[in-house]
Every structure is written in structure tokens, then in C-alpha cells.
Design an enzyme around this catalytic site. Structure first.
Site, PDB file in Angstrom:
ATOM      1  CB  ILE A  22       3.636  19.940  12.093  1.00  0.00           C
ATOM      2  CG1 ILE A  22       4.210  19.729  13.500  1.00  0.00           C
ATOM      3  CG2 ILE A  22       2.982  21.303  11.980  1.00  0.00           C
ATOM      4  CD1 ILE A  22       5.379  20.636  13.808  1.00  0.00           C
ATOM      5  CB  ALA A  70       5.507   9.525  16.859  1.00  0.00           C
ATOM      6  CB  SER A  71       4.014   4.933  18.424  1.00  0.00           C
ATOM      7  OG  SER A  71       5.099   5.325  19.252  1.00  0.00           O
ATOM      8  CG  LEU A  72       4.547   6.955  22.665  1.00  0.00           C
ATOM      9  CD1 LEU A  72       5.484   7.234  23.833  1.00  0.00           C
ATOM     10  CD2 LEU A  72       3.709   5.711  22.940  1.00  0.00           C
ATOM     11  CD  GLN A 113      -2.463  14.487  16.541  1.00  0.00           C
ATOM     12  OE1 GLN A 113      -2.534  13.509  15.817  1.00  0.00           O
ATOM     13  NE2 GLN A 113      -3.453  15.381  16.626  1.00  0.00           N
ATOM     14  CB  VAL A 114       4.196  17.818  17.208  1.00  0.00           C
ATOM     15  CG1 VAL A 114       4.701  19.236  17.473  1.00  0.00           C
ATOM     16  CG2 VAL A 114       4.977  16.817  18.064  1.00  0.00           C
ATOM     17  CE  LYS A 119       6.264  14.787  23.069  1.00  0.00           C
ATOM     18  NZ  LYS A 119       7.491  13.979  22.912  1.00  0.00           N
ATOM     19  CG  ASP A 142      14.096   7.635  19.768  1.00  0.00           C
ATOM     20  OD1 ASP A 142      14.633   6.980  18.853  1.00  0.00           O
ATOM     21  OD2 ASP A 142      12.914   8.013  19.733  1.00  0.00           O
TER      22      ASP A 142
END
Length: 620
Positions: free
Chosen positions: A145, A148-150, A152-153, A167, A301
Site C-alpha cells: 500500500i 519508502a527508501s527502506l 514497503q508496507v 512492514k 520523523d
């Protein structure tokens, strides 16, 4: 598949950031380093060559040209991958290192990337959890869904029916991150040794970044952070933290409670739930300040994707990979700096920057003080509640770049956190002022915190030399009272602590003198009224009636008492009972008994003088 899932660095046993170990590992496998060097140094070298050409021919004096180069630099970092993006984000909070134009472009960096192959994600889950996906999840969506850089979810459902967010880390991420950090660290080392204009320790900055990124890549660490955050805020009914499911969590897989909510920047979506976006922003600001100034453990963050408004009115925090801590000394130092800023004591403010680690102890502060005065004086004209944080930080960027400032790593994360939070708030309310929102919280901490250094700061705030400033006390109490969490009992106790502190001796003397004046006037007016009842021939000449202009309560004419009552009555929920129940404590105070003796002595002296005058009047 196994080869794609494998990670060379993990296989080498490197689970924590260790620059020396990284150097040893790649010394034995130079081919990996050479391949990545070619991918990174060629485009970096071309950019540096172009910047050097522009600098040599003074083309960078043209703002359009300089901004274009800054934008090109930010875009290159995105192209180079996660480690360079993280480095750019870290530099975006370092005005002591980066020129203002480049700082603006780096602040725009986004780490949103395309997701990776779903089959790889499922294979990673099975490898890390030690069994088929079906053993842990009733259902798990193959398509992510978000990414990101590190990692995915994916959205899923546990065997017990609980909806969850899963994640999954990018395969091979640790090796790429480590290689890039190794390359960037060596570049930083070369720059520090050969470019004299760079004052800050770039290697230390990269090492701090490496430590944080390695922590962020360890999802077990993130799970621990989430649970610690939840415990610290468990008494705040407006804050939500997703539950962690450890049976389906590992270093590369994190399973947490699915939270239904709307991003704080989606104003229409928030309003459709019946939630006021302004209220949500206030909750977020207060929570962030509590993290920074009370707990010392803060979310570094808080971007829009990590803050969700929920239907029940709670604000949910997500993604606890990047957390940081602030020591008690640093928290106290931040509040003291705010006090000196509000008091326009720029000399003390410059010393605060030394205490906080922004300036070395041997730095000459004389030229920095007028620079601070220039930056802050105009901003303070409208009052601290209306200070434009962005304008001030922009001006401060120039000062920090000009003078030998160095931003401590923990403060770089604080700046990142507050700037991100302010950006969210401004999307909700264009007139939002982060300092105005924060000042009531600072005021409450200043009034309530028993820390000796903050008690001293409170005294500095309330006194101008030897003169007590009632207006400052009233403004401070008024600001503190706007906080919903204000502890009125604690605040009154702190006011009493202050009244009977050594620094408040002058204030106690003012109260004694005012009390003597008013009691003496009351006694004299009573004697005059009694004298007027005597036959005119028997009235003493020294007791000629005087006009007191009505029957105003003489105690209410005492300025210190009147001011103090006005301040107390401004507090929400204040009743006289709160003062009355503290009278036993007041009577036990040695200074209170001393004040009573001084009042009696003063009245006796005034009485003797009046008797002498009356006697003199009778004699004549």
C-alpha cells in the site's frame, strides 16, 4: 530468489554500524566497492566539476544559477539511493555546513520510492519468520500500500482476526546502505582535511547518520521504540500508538496494529470525520513539546504519512524507526535559552549556545552577540507569540554559516522534527506560529518544574535588575494557564517557593512596606473618625479630618497585593480556598514570620512619629 534475498553485510556478521569493521570487510572484497564507486563517484564528480567551473567564473553570484545547481544536487542524491537521500535529509538541518540556497533544496527531499517485487517481499517474510506466510497471517495482500527508501508496507489480517500493517525491508538494503555510508564517510574525511572553509566534523555527522540508519533498519529496535513511546504517553487520551505483534516481527519484518485514520494534511478528510484540524495540530505540537522537554525521547520523523487523525479524536503516531533522546541538561538549556531570548539578553543567549554545544568554549562571543540582536530584535517586536520561526531560522542559517557554529547531532534531529511539524501545521493554518504555540508550554514548564536551574531562570524572567516586573509574571502565568494540562496546585506552590526564595527578598520588602503604609493609613483614618465624634473643642489639632475619597479597601490599594490577586484570579479554576489551605505553610515560613515582625516594627515606628506630631499639635 535466495541470492536476491541474501545480504553480504549480514553474512559478514555486521548488525550494528561500525566504521572500522566496514573498512576491514571491503578491504577483502574490493570488487563490490569498485562497482558502487563507479555508480556514485562519476555523477558526483561531474556535478562537482560543474560547480567548480561556476565558482571559478563567478557564475554562482547569480541566484538563479546558484539555485539551479542546488536543485541539481538534491535530485542527484535522490537518484543515488537511500543512503544519499538520508545524508541529504541530515544536511538539510545543518545550517552550519550548508549554504542557505542548498539548504532550501535539501529540505524538499522526499524518500518515497517505487516498491520492490511482491514475491521477494513474501520470501523475505518467510525467511525471517521461519515459516510460510499462512502460518502467521490469515490474509496478507501481495501488493504494497506504500513504499519508502527502506521498505514497503502490506496490509494483512492475523490468525486472531486482528487487522495489521506489515512492514518488509528491501532485500540487500543493508549492503547498499553500508557501501554508500563507507563512500560518503571517506569523501567527508577528504573534505574535512582539504577544504578549510568546512568547520564542522563531517565524519562525525556521517557516523551519527550511520548509527541512526542502522537502528532504523532493525525492526526489532523500532518495535521497542514504539512500545516505549506508548508507555510514555499512555496517560494522554489524545495520543494513539499501534500495538506491536512480536510473534510476527523480526529484524526485517515488523507487524503492527492497523490504524484507520486520515493524514493530517488531508483537511477535507479530517473534517469529514467531524474532527477540527486545528485541534489535531495543537495535540501534535503539545505532544512533540512533551517529548522534547519532559520525556527526552522524541519522534524525529513526524512527516504527514506518520501522523493520522482518528475518528475518536486521537492523533496516531506511526514509524518509530528514527527516534532520539535529549539529556536533562540539554532540555533545561533549551528552556533557559528561550528565557534569555524573551528577555532580549543576547549576551546570555550566546553563552547558552556554548552550553548546548553549538559553540566551542574558546570562541569569541563578542561579534556573535550583535548578530543575535540583529536577527531576533525585529522578530521580537511583534512578541514571542507572533515570531515567524521560518524567517528567524533562515536568518540564523546565515549567522551559523558565517560564525564557527556546529550543530550537535541530537539538535539536528530536533530541528528536523520541529520543521516537519511546522510544515504540517502551516498546511492546516497558514497563520500558524510554532513559537507562539510552544511558548505556553515553555511557560508552564518554567512555572512548575522544580529543577534548580529553571528556578533560577524563572527569577531572571521576573526581575529586571532589582525591580520586580509584575507584567512579566502576569504574562507568564497567562501563557501557562492556556495549557490544558496546567497543574494549578503545583503552580501555586511554585509561586510560594518563589516568594520565600532568597532572590525575592526585594519583593518581600515591597510587600512589607506596602502593608505598613496601608495599615498605618487605616489606623490613622480610624483614629480620625473617632476624633471627629469628640466635641470640637476637645479634638486634637493634629487630627484634622482628611479626605480619603471613599471607602475603598486599603489592602486592595497595595500595588503588590492588587497585582498578585489579579494574576491569581486570571487562572482557570482558581478559588480563594486554594490560597487559604496554604496558609499553615505560609505561617511556618521563617521569612513570613520575619515579614510579620517587620510590619509590626514599622507600624510601631509610624505610631510613635504620629503621637509625637499629635502631641506637638496639642502643645501649640
Amino acid at each position: 530468489m535466495a541470492e536476491e534475498l541474501g545480504d553480504f553485510i549480514e553474512a559478514a556478521g555486521l548488525l550494528e554500524y561500525d566504521p572500522a569493521a566496514i573498512t576491514r570487510i571491503y578491504a577483502g572484497h574490493p570488487q563490490r566497492l569498485i562497482r558502487r564507486l563507479w555508480q556514485t563517484l562519476v555523477p558526483i564528480g561531474l556535478l562537482l566539476f560543474g560547480v567548480a567551473f561556476d565558482w571559478l567564473f563567478q557564475l554562482l553570484k547569480d541566484e538563479t544559477r546558484a539555485r539551479s545547481r542546488a536543485k541539481e544536487c538534491a535530485e542527484l542524491l535522490v537518484d543515488l539511493g537511500p543512503a544519499f537521500i538520508k545524508a541529504g535529509q541530515a544536511l538539510s538541518t545543518r545550517p552550519d555546513i550548508v549554504p542557505p540556497l542548498l539548504l532550501e533544496e535539501l529540505a524538499q527531499l522526499q524518500d518515497q520510492l517505487p516498491g520492490f517485487d511482491s514475491e521477494l517481499a513474501m520470501a523475505c517474510i518467510e525467511e525471517d519468520l521461519g515459516g510460510p506466510v499462512e502460518d502467521f497471517y490469515e490474509q496478507l495482500d501481495r501488493d504494497p500500500i506504500s513504499a519508502a527508501s527502506l521498505g514497503q508496507v502490506h496490509k494483512g489480517i492475523l490468525k486472531n482476526g486482528q487487522k495489521v500493517a506489515v512492514k518488509v525491508q528491501r532485500p540487500g538494503l543493508r549492503e547498499q546502505i553500508t557501501l554508500d555510508l563507507y563512500i560518503v564517510r571517506n569523501i567527508a574525511s577528504w573534505l574535512n582535511k582539504n577544504i578549510g572553509l568546512i568547520r564542522s566534523d563531517l565524519v562525525a555527522l556521517i557516523d551519527e547518520l550511520g548509527k541512526r540508519v542502522f537502528e532504523e533498519m532493525d525492526y526489532i529496535n523500532e518495535a521497542d521504540n514504539a512500545e516505549k513511546f506508548g508507555v510514555l504517553h499512555q496517560h494522554n487520551a489524545r495520543i494513539a500508538v499501534p500495538a506491536i505483534y512480536h510473534e510476527a516481527t523480526s529484524r526485517r519484518v515488523l507487524t503492527m496494529e492497523w490504524i484507520d485514520g486520515v493524514k493530517l494534511t488531508n483537511l477535507e478528510g479530517v473534517r469529514e470525520m467531524g474532527i477540527d484540524p486545528d485541534d489535531m495540530v495543537e495535540v501534535g505540537v503539545n505532544c512533540s513539546l512533551q517529548q522534547l522537554l519532559e520525556h527526552g525521547f522524541f519522534h524525529a520523523d513526524p512527516h504527514p504519512g506518520n501522523l493520522l487523525a482518528m475518528e475518536d479524536g486521537r492523533l496516531c503516531y506511526l514509524d518509530f524507526g528514527m527516534m532520539s533522546e535529549v539529556s536533562r541538561e540539554s532540555r533545561t538549556g533549551l528552556i533557559q535559552a528561550v528565557v534569555h531570548l524573551v528577555n532580549r539578553n543576547f549576551g546570555r543567549l550566546s553563552k547558552d549556545f556554548v552550553t548546548l554545544g553549538f559553540l566551542a568554549e574558546d570562541v569569541n562571543l563578542e561579534p556573535i552577540v550583535p548578530a543575535f540582536e540583529k536577527v531576533f530584535s525585529q522578530a521580537l517586536q511583534a512578541g514571542v507569540n507572533r515570531m515567524d520561526f521560518k524567517a528567524v531560522t533562515d536568518d540564523m542559517s546565515g549567522v551559523m554559516y558565517k560564525f564557527p557554529f556546529r550543530v550537535p547531532p541530537y539538535y539536528a534531529l530536533i530541528i528536523r522534527s520541529l520543521v516537519t511539524l511546522e510544515g504540517i501545521a502551516l498546511s492546516v493554518d497558514p497563520e500558524f506560529k510554532i513559537l507562539g504555540a510552544a511558548y505556553p508550554y515553555f511557560a508552564r514548564r518554567l512555572m512548575e518544574d522544580p529543577d534548580p536551574q529553571l528556578r533560577q531562570s524563572l527569577k531572571e524572567m521576573l526581575f529586571d535588575g532589582d525591580a520586580f516586573r509584575w507584567s512579566r509574571l502576569e504574562n507568564l502565568v497567562s501563557s501557562a494557564a492556556s495549557q490544558a494540562q496546567l497543574d494549578l496546585d503545583t503552580l501555586l506552590d511554585q509561586l510560594l517557593d518563589f516568594l520565600f526564595s532568597p532572590k525575592a527578598g526585594l519583593l518581600r520588602n515591597q510587600l512589607v512596606e506596602a502593608t505598613v503604609d496601608r495599615l498605618d493609613a487605616l489606623g490613622w483614618s480610624t483614629m480620625q473618625r473617632l476624633g471627629r465624634r469628640l466635641p470640637r473643642g476637645l479634638q486634637p489639632a493634629g487630627m484634622t479630618p482628611m479626605n480619603h475619597g471613599g471607602s475603598i479597601d486599603p489592602f486592595m490599594q497595595m500595588e503588590p497585593v492588587r497585582e498578585l490577586i489579579a494574576v491569581l484570579q486570571s487562572l482557570p479554576g482558581f478559588t480563594p480556598d486554594l490560597v487559604l489551605k496554604r496558609m499553615p505553610r505560609v505561617l511556618k515560613e521563617p521569612d513570613a514570620r520575619r515579614m510579620g515582625f517587620q510590619v509590626a516594627q514599622g507600624l510601631a515606628e509610624r505610631g510613635v512619629v504620629r503621637l509625637v506630631r499629635v502631641a506637638a499639635g496639642v502643645a501649640t
